[in-house]
Scaffold this active site. Sequence first.
Site, short mmCIF file in Angstrom:
data_model
loop_
_atom_site.label_atom_id
_atom_site.label_comp_id
_atom_site.label_asym_id
_atom_site.label_seq_id
_atom_site.Cartn_x
_atom_site.Cartn_y
_atom_site.Cartn_z
N HIS A 369 0.81 -1.21 0.00
CA HIS A 369 0.00 0.00 0.00
C HIS A 369 0.85 1.27 0.00
O HIS A 369 0.41 2.31 -0.46
CB HIS A 369 -0.95 -0.01 1.20
CG HIS A 369 -2.12 -0.93 1.01
ND1 HIS A 369 -2.73 -1.60 2.04
CD2 HIS A 369 -2.78 -1.30 -0.12
CE1 HIS A 369 -3.72 -2.33 1.56
NE2 HIS A 369 -3.77 -2.16 0.26
N ARG A 476 -8.71 -10.62 -9.65
CA ARG A 476 -8.24 -11.74 -8.83
C ARG A 476 -9.32 -12.11 -7.83
O ARG A 476 -9.37 -11.59 -6.72
CB ARG A 476 -6.95 -11.34 -8.11
CG ARG A 476 -5.82 -10.90 -9.02
CD ARG A 476 -4.63 -10.47 -8.15
NE ARG A 476 -3.48 -10.06 -8.93
CZ ARG A 476 -3.22 -8.80 -9.27
NH1 ARG A 476 -4.06 -7.84 -8.92
NH2 ARG A 476 -2.14 -8.50 -9.96
N ARG A 512 -11.13 -13.91 -12.99
CA ARG A 512 -10.38 -15.17 -12.92
C ARG A 512 -10.95 -16.00 -11.77
O ARG A 512 -11.11 -15.51 -10.66
CB ARG A 512 -8.91 -14.89 -12.69
CG ARG A 512 -8.03 -16.14 -12.70
CD ARG A 512 -6.56 -15.78 -12.59
NE ARG A 512 -6.24 -15.18 -11.30
CZ ARG A 512 -5.05 -14.64 -11.01
NH1 ARG A 512 -4.10 -14.60 -11.93
NH2 ARG A 512 -4.83 -14.13 -9.82
N GLU A 610 -0.52 -19.88 -19.70
CA GLU A 610 0.60 -19.64 -18.78
C GLU A 610 1.64 -20.75 -18.82
O GLU A 610 2.77 -20.54 -18.42
CB GLU A 610 0.05 -19.50 -17.35
CG GLU A 610 -0.90 -18.33 -17.18
CD GLU A 610 -1.62 -18.36 -15.85
OE1 GLU A 610 -1.30 -17.55 -14.97
OE2 GLU A 610 -2.53 -19.22 -15.70
N ASN A 633 3.51 -12.90 -16.67
CA ASN A 633 4.40 -13.17 -15.54
C ASN A 633 4.68 -14.66 -15.41
O ASN A 633 5.84 -15.10 -15.39
CB ASN A 633 3.79 -12.62 -14.24
CG ASN A 633 3.69 -11.12 -14.24
OD1 ASN A 633 4.20 -10.44 -15.13
ND2 ASN A 633 3.03 -10.57 -13.24
N ASP A 634 3.62 -15.46 -15.28
CA ASP A 634 3.81 -16.91 -15.16
C ASP A 634 4.31 -17.52 -16.46
O ASP A 634 5.09 -18.47 -16.45
CB ASP A 634 2.50 -17.58 -14.72
CG ASP A 634 2.38 -17.65 -13.21
OD1 ASP A 634 3.43 -17.76 -12.55
OD2 ASP A 634 1.26 -17.60 -12.70
N ARG A 644 10.91 -16.14 -10.46
CA ARG A 644 11.22 -14.71 -10.46
C ARG A 644 11.39 -14.15 -9.05
O ARG A 644 11.91 -13.05 -8.88
CB ARG A 644 10.14 -13.93 -11.22
CG ARG A 644 8.75 -13.97 -10.58
CD ARG A 644 7.76 -13.23 -11.46
NE ARG A 644 6.43 -13.17 -10.90
CZ ARG A 644 5.50 -14.10 -11.07
NH1 ARG A 644 5.78 -15.17 -11.78
NH2 ARG A 644 4.30 -13.96 -10.53
N CYS A 681 -1.73 -9.95 -20.30
CA CYS A 681 -1.82 -9.24 -19.03
C CYS A 681 -0.53 -9.45 -18.26
O CYS A 681 0.29 -10.31 -18.58
CB CYS A 681 -3.02 -9.73 -18.21
SG CYS A 681 -2.91 -11.45 -17.68
#
Length: 762
Positions: A369, A476, A512, A610, A633-634, A644, A681
């Site tokens: 945050h 998510r 998702r 992915e 990313n994946d 990563r 994405c």
Amino acid sequence: MLEPLKTLRDIFQDAADLKAAKDLLELIVDRVQQSMAADVCSIYLLEPDSAELALVATRGLDQQSVGQVRLRVGSGLVGYIAQHQSLLNVDNASEHPKFRYFPETREERYAAFLGVPIISFRKLIGVIAVQKEDASYFSDEQEAFVITIAAQLAGPLSQWVHAEDVKTFLAQPDVPIESNLKFQGVKGAVGMAIGRVRWLLSTYELASVPDRLATDPDAELEKFTRALNLAKEELRNSGRRMEGSLPKDVLALFSVYKMILEDRELSSETEQFIRDGWSAATGLRKTVEAHARVFAKMDDPYLQAKADDIRHIGNRVYANMQGDDGTDSLQITEPTILAGKDISITDIAQFPPKYLAGIVCTSGSSLSHIAILANALGIPAVMGIGDINPSQIDHTEAVIDGYRAVVIFNPVPNLRKEYRRLARQEAKFIQGLDGLRDLPAETPDGFRIKLYANTGLVADISPGLMRGAEGVGLYRSEIPFMLHESFPSEDEQVQIYRKILEAYAPNPVHMRTLDIGGDKNLPYFSFSEENPFLGWRGIRFTLDNTSIFLSQIRAMLRASEGLDNLKILLPMVSHLDEVKAFHGLLDEAMLQMREAGIQVQRPQVGAMIEVPSAMVMLRDIAKIADFVSIGSNDFTQYILAVDRNNPKVSDLYNWLNPAVIRSIGHVVQSAQKYDLPVSVCGEMAADPAAVILLLGMGVEMLSLSAYNLPKTKLVIRTITQERAAELWTKAKRKSDEHRIRRMLEKELDLMGLGGLIRAGAS
């Protein structure tokens, strides 16, 4: 017998009395020369921009050659070592085919040569070389000595001699050792800033509280309750102070802290520890540690960041127990960089926003945050730089490069001047980005791209709307499950999903399905596996827990009633049967909706690409899926077999790796062939260099962090799709990701988007 570790200890002990960096370099070459009984010891440092190695210190060669002798990588014996990053030991240097003579060094009388590269985390820092008149090889023991010296010096050299500023260092030989203290972290918020460092003392560290028993449980309960209520009041006051400086959606972050403070589990579990005989501080520590541990173990970095929030709240409540009410406002009247170990949003609220230039945290992540708040305030932030001595940096000047996640404390004048120039360039560049909000993401030659936002918590919804998102490309849905003390009821899920769908209606929201498993377990449904990344996760988990899955599907359908903007996305698809099985559950859920009198449209269903098997099976997936989304990313992680989050191999994680971009290109080309909509994405969609390639491939949908939407849109609106396609053709023929990036960054510079180049660095 040579003793490299003793030599190093002596060097660093004597270095404590030195003031200038050049003196330290000279101390090193002097001690190495003496220890080896060599005639010469020299250090060369790399200037990355020019790919030249400069002689910066020597004992034995002519001192006039320092700063004058330069060799390109690959030229001369030193350049040969740098090029091959390997040791070179020769008995007669002049007979080596790569030998290059520099008259100014007067080294003609030295025959034998031993050189070792200085490397830190795969990055070449320079070369250390020793020479002697005798035409004989250096011994194995001498080789081992120099190798050890080079390895141990790599870290310090890379830190206090800023690699990009060797020229400045040579021009200012009296640079203090404390100057140019460079620390690499992770991106919190992009941007560049210069300011005076203000170290925020963490006087009250809950984690340091020992186990102590209570002599008066009732008094301890009262102490805890009073401290908790005071923390709630402080949070309300902090929110009021920030009003006018932040948009309402970001002010909602204070509500997230408020939710943690008002979490019944936090208070009830602490109270139970106190009743069991523990002190209030010990009980609070045990509760906070347990809650934070749940999030810290999660695979999703977005959720890992929640652990920091919980610890911040715990520290604040503990401080109140000790009588610190947190009311002292920090008095500053100049651009200030707030630095500390654990900085909370209530800490930031103490600063006048106009003077807050940047934030540096020794811990934390890009999804904390604090990072979100820094983005909203428009100030750079670097997280997770690691331990640092506060007395070394407090009240010194520092520069923050949020694009490369680098902070440099006490920069030398020339470096400070250069960063001021870059900061002015950036400010000029950013002006007008807000004006892009209502403009389409369309190239000058008419190629249209849809830009979607990634989102998670309800408090994160509005940033995407504020920055012109055309929908949600990735929601998510697992987050409500992870924040709950048990599986959330269907009605609770409906309420959460409805807020997302209503906020973006009539634009699409790609939800998702529950993406947990492996090392991203639910706190109330945990399990362990030897290899969690290849285990029971994503759709594998949900299909094996049908009742949970069916309840979530029904909740999504009910939430979409009358809106009809729901699209469902299936994570970690690796087998065709997984998509077929989901359609069977969706059929059942639709039947139940009709029987309950709920009229909803059947949503489109997509598969996330992915893992390699999904890429290979795309033709078959196209027959039963309405769209696909490449989770960059994946996808990058699985194609390269690189974790990563593992610092030992994270440098290998690069979405511009030829294997990654060629694979993505294959997916896009195949999807187009099968008339299957495809989106990308993840972080790749926010990298300006990568966006050019995705444009060139013909990707028509991107989903990314809301904070990066304007910059990605600017790239799209500046380059033609035809030119992007030309660059994509060139890129896929290259075999090195660094050459690919250099080519794309050069293009960005030619486009007048040089201000984005630093943001695209990976």
